[in-house]
Design a protein around this motif. Structure first.
Motif, short mmCIF file in Angstrom:
data_model
loop_
_atom_site.label_atom_id
_atom_site.label_comp_id
_atom_site.label_asym_id
_atom_site.label_seq_id
_atom_site.Cartn_x
_atom_site.Cartn_y
_atom_site.Cartn_z
N ILE A 1 -5.70 -4.59 -2.86
CA ILE A 1 -5.02 -3.52 -2.41
C ILE A 1 -4.75 -2.83 -3.77
O ILE A 1 -5.12 -1.43 -3.79
CB ILE A 1 -3.63 -3.84 -1.37
CG1 ILE A 1 -4.33 -4.23 0.14
CG2 ILE A 1 -2.91 -2.46 -1.38
CD1 ILE A 1 -3.13 -4.76 0.83
N CYS A 2 -4.14 -3.47 -4.92
CA CYS A 2 -3.70 -2.68 -5.95
C CYS A 2 -4.92 -2.09 -6.59
O CYS A 2 -5.08 -0.90 -7.01
CB CYS A 2 -3.00 -3.69 -6.81
SG CYS A 2 -1.38 -4.19 -6.21
N THR A 3 -6.00 -2.85 -6.52
CA THR A 3 -7.28 -2.32 -7.24
C THR A 3 -7.75 -1.36 -6.61
O THR A 3 -8.44 -0.38 -7.21
CB THR A 3 -8.39 -3.50 -7.36
OG1 THR A 3 -7.77 -4.46 -8.04
CG2 THR A 3 -9.40 -3.15 -8.20
N ILE B 1 -4.06 5.94 -13.91
CA ILE B 1 -2.71 5.59 -13.35
C ILE B 1 -2.34 4.32 -14.38
O ILE B 1 -3.10 3.35 -14.28
CB ILE B 1 -2.72 5.18 -11.97
CG1 ILE B 1 -2.68 6.40 -11.30
CG2 ILE B 1 -1.12 4.47 -11.66
CD1 ILE B 1 -2.82 5.95 -9.55
N ASN B 2 -1.24 4.31 -14.83
CA ASN B 2 -0.75 3.52 -16.01
C ASN B 2 0.04 2.33 -15.04
O ASN B 2 1.32 2.57 -14.93
CB ASN B 2 0.12 3.79 -17.08
CG ASN B 2 0.48 3.12 -18.10
OD1 ASN B 2 -0.18 2.01 -18.19
ND2 ASN B 2 1.33 3.51 -19.06
N ILE B 3 -0.39 1.43 -14.70
CA ILE B 3 0.11 0.39 -13.98
C ILE B 3 -0.30 -0.91 -14.16
O ILE B 3 -1.39 -1.21 -14.64
CB ILE B 3 -0.10 0.69 -12.30
CG1 ILE B 3 0.52 -0.15 -11.43
CG2 ILE B 3 -1.65 0.67 -11.96
CD1 ILE B 3 0.39 -0.10 -10.02
N SER C 1 0.64 -1.13 0.06
CA SER C 1 -0.06 -0.02 0.09
C SER C 1 1.00 1.34 0.00
O SER C 1 0.74 2.14 -0.86
CB SER C 1 -0.85 -0.18 1.31
OG SER C 1 -1.58 1.19 1.08
N TRP C 2 2.11 1.25 0.86
CA TRP C 2 2.88 2.37 0.83
C TRP C 2 3.62 2.48 -0.42
O TRP C 2 3.71 3.62 -0.87
CB TRP C 2 3.82 2.03 2.03
CG TRP C 2 4.92 3.36 2.08
CD1 TRP C 2 4.49 4.38 3.08
CD2 TRP C 2 6.04 3.65 1.48
NE1 TRP C 2 5.58 5.30 3.08
CE2 TRP C 2 6.38 4.73 1.84
CE3 TRP C 2 6.45 2.75 0.60
CZ2 TRP C 2 7.73 5.29 1.49
CZ3 TRP C 2 7.76 3.59 -0.10
CH2 TRP C 2 8.36 4.83 0.70
N CYS C 3 3.92 1.57 -1.14
CA CYS C 3 4.65 1.46 -2.39
C CYS C 3 3.73 2.19 -3.40
O CYS C 3 4.12 3.07 -4.16
CB CYS C 3 4.94 0.22 -2.82
SG CYS C 3 5.70 -0.03 -4.61
N ILE C 4 2.60 2.03 -3.56
CA ILE C 4 1.62 2.53 -4.62
C ILE C 4 1.42 3.99 -4.19
O ILE C 4 1.51 4.90 -5.02
CB ILE C 4 0.21 1.73 -4.42
CG1 ILE C 4 0.35 0.38 -4.87
CG2 ILE C 4 -0.91 2.62 -5.44
CD1 ILE C 4 -0.88 -0.73 -4.54
N ASP C 5 1.13 4.15 -2.84
CA ASP C 5 0.73 5.85 -2.48
C ASP C 5 2.15 6.61 -2.69
O ASP C 5 1.94 7.77 -3.06
CB ASP C 5 0.54 5.59 -1.11
CG ASP C 5 -1.04 5.10 -0.75
OD1 ASP C 5 -1.83 4.92 -1.78
OD2 ASP C 5 -1.21 5.06 0.19
N ASN C 6 3.21 5.96 -2.42
CA ASN C 6 4.28 6.98 -2.14
C ASN C 6 5.49 6.74 -3.53
O ASN C 6 6.20 7.72 -3.61
CB ASN C 6 5.29 6.74 -0.95
CG ASN C 6 4.44 7.20 0.38
OD1 ASN C 6 4.12 8.11 0.63
ND2 ASN C 6 3.60 6.04 0.98
N MET D 1 -2.31 -13.52 -2.58
CA MET D 1 -2.31 -13.01 -4.15
C MET D 1 -3.59 -12.15 -4.14
O MET D 1 -3.66 -10.99 -4.60
CB MET D 1 -2.28 -13.82 -4.94
CG MET D 1 -0.62 -14.38 -5.19
SD MET D 1 0.39 -12.86 -5.23
CE MET D 1 1.92 -13.63 -5.71
N SER D 2 -4.84 -12.46 -3.56
CA SER D 2 -6.08 -11.78 -3.83
C SER D 2 -6.19 -10.67 -3.11
O SER D 2 -6.63 -9.66 -3.30
CB SER D 2 -7.30 -12.91 -3.45
OG SER D 2 -7.33 -13.27 -2.26
N ARG D 3 -5.45 -10.72 -1.64
CA ARG D 3 -5.46 -9.69 -0.89
C ARG D 3 -4.64 -8.52 -1.41
O ARG D 3 -4.85 -7.49 -1.22
CB ARG D 3 -4.87 -10.18 0.57
CG ARG D 3 -5.92 -10.79 1.78
CD ARG D 3 -5.08 -11.20 2.91
NE ARG D 3 -4.70 -10.06 3.53
CZ ARG D 3 -3.74 -10.01 4.56
NH1 ARG D 3 -3.13 -11.09 4.69
NH2 ARG D 3 -3.23 -8.79 5.11
#
Length: 171
Positions: A94-96, A103-105, A27-32, A88-90
């Protein structure tokens, strides 16, 4: 080489497991990291890496079959498969939840088996990752001395930057 990396975007490996610390790190990685570097022509690939513990030193058909029978071995394998699916589903959830359509991810899922330090470092090197993100269990001195620190060992061994995210308890 540098020009190729900028054209393809960034590849970030995020080590995930059953812990809240690893999900917090994702979560931190995506946000920051991911959100802050987005442009219309720049993409990020998040590689979610789960490492299963190494298999026992004997074949399931050896001692385990003799002592436990096929049903128990099959149950242990099914439990392992469900655990991978759950983690993996958790992580995917979080990614979704974190990124929107602007956002191009790209998210890739990889599962390895063996010693966590070796699998993580090997995967980072094999993929040519630009960054490794891991959660910290924040073990004290004694636990770290007995169990070792996967994040510390990975930070020493991989060639790319390593971000270790501490999970801060909320009281």
């Amino acid at each position: 080489m540098e020009m190729e990396k900028s054209n393809r975007g960034r590849k970030i490996v995020v080590a995930v497991d059953e812990s809240e610390e690893s999900m917090h790190a994702l979560s931190w990685c995506i946000d920051n990291i991911v959100v802050s570097e987005q442009t219309s022509d720049y993409s990020t690939t998040l590689v979610l890496l789960y490492v299963k513990p190494p298999p026992p030193p004997f074949s399931p058909f050896d001692v385990a079959d003799y002592l436990l029978g096929n049903d128990v071995v099959a149950s242990m394998e099914e439990y392992s498969r469900k655990l991978v699916e759950s983690v993996m589903s958790r992580a995917q959830a979080i990614c979704t939840m974190k990124y929107s359509n602007n956002i191009n991810i790209k998210v890739e899922k990889k599962v390895g088996s063996g010693d966590a330090k070796q699998v993580i470092c090997g995967t980072v090197d094999k993929l040519g990752a630009d960054m490794l993100v891991m959660g910290s269990h924040d073990y004290g001195f004694l636990k770290r001395a007995l169990l070792g620190s996967v994040s510390y060992d990975c930070a020493k061994r991989v060639k790319c930057p390593v971000v270790v995210v501490k999970h801060q308890e909320t009281n």
